[in-house]
Design an enzyme around this catalytic site. Structure first.
Site, short mmCIF file in Angstrom:
data_model
loop_
_atom_site.label_atom_id
_atom_site.label_comp_id
_atom_site.label_asym_id
_atom_site.label_seq_id
_atom_site.Cartn_x
_atom_site.Cartn_y
_atom_site.Cartn_z
CB CYS A 75 82.36 -55.18 4.89
SG CYS A 75 83.47 -56.60 5.11
CG HIS A 83 78.96 -57.41 2.18
ND1 HIS A 83 79.67 -56.38 1.59
CD2 HIS A 83 79.86 -58.13 2.90
CE1 HIS A 83 80.95 -56.48 1.93
NE2 HIS A 83 81.09 -57.52 2.73
CD GLU A 85 77.26 -54.54 -0.25
OE1 GLU A 85 78.48 -54.82 -0.24
OE2 GLU A 85 76.58 -54.48 0.80
#
Length: 231
Positions: free
Chosen positions: A86, A196, A198
């Protein structure tokens, strides 16, 4: 293996990245402040999402001048693994470590939701645990995720298999050129992506498809260092 998670003023996904490494692959991980001048002890560097320096000027435009970015460039030259997510992707493009630029979303709105991605290149250190063409569920959260590059750069990306992820056909959330969601550098050790991973490491989060990005990095490092992949 040892991971660094960079922290800039305004980073807000650093904890997510730290926990993804700690919980998903159980490797050493440390936060590294933006003023750091030595990353030599780390094997992989995560540049997290957020709003570094308040996204003033352009997203990532100020962060590229942080002292730690000189060390990130040295790490990239040394062949270490670098993943920008990002805002981290935006920083890597501003720093010249990845081609292209991230513009305002075509709809001029912040988009935050689950997104389907196609794995275009599964032969990178970041995607070796995926299948080519596999559709994975990874969330997005950005207002400036519209990937842009000129025609010459796009031709190079295609010729060199540098497009790593695309948004699934018909599901482009931001107007990115040819649905591009993530790219790599020519050498293949630097990857940037807007979604994302994660935030998708456990089914409790809605998807665990992002976990394989971290296991991919670990497997690539182990193979590089002659360690058993499944140990």
């Amino acid at each position: 293996m040892k991971f660094a998670v960079l922290v800039f003023p305004g980073s807000n996904c650093d904890i997510d990245c730290f926990k993804a490494v700690e919980d998903s692959i159980g490797q050493k991980v440390e936060y590294v402040w933006h003023t750091a001048t030595d990353l030599s002890s780390f094997d992989a560097i995560l540049v997290p999402g957020g709003f570094s320096y308040g996204d003033y000027l352009r997203c990532g435009a100020i962060a590229q001048f942080a002292p730690v970015m000189n060390e990130v460039k040295k790490a990239a030259d040394a062949g270490k693994y670098i993943l920008g997510i990002c805002n981290g992707f935006q920083i890597l493009t501003e720093a010249g470590l990845l081609p292209g630029a991230l513009l305002r979303n075509s709809g001029m709105k912040f988009r935050c939701h689950s997104t389907l991605l196609e794995v275009v290149n599964n032969e990178t250190a970041f995607t070796n645990q995926y299948s080519k063409g596999e559709i994975i569920d990874i969330p997005i959260a950005h207002g400036e995720g519209n990937y842009y590059c000129d025609e010459a750069t796009l031709a190079q990306l295609k010729a060199n298999n540098q497009i790593v992820f695309r948004y699934k056909a018909g599901a482009n959330p931001n107007g990115s050129t040819e649905d591009i969601a993530g790219v790599r550098n020519l050498r293949g050790n630097v990857v940037g992506m807007m979604p994302h991973p994660e935030r998708a490491v456990d089914q409790l989060l809605g998807s665990e498809d992002g976990k394989r990005m971290f296991t991919s990095i670990l497997n690539a490092w182990r193979e590089q260092h002659g360690a058993a992949v499944n140990s």
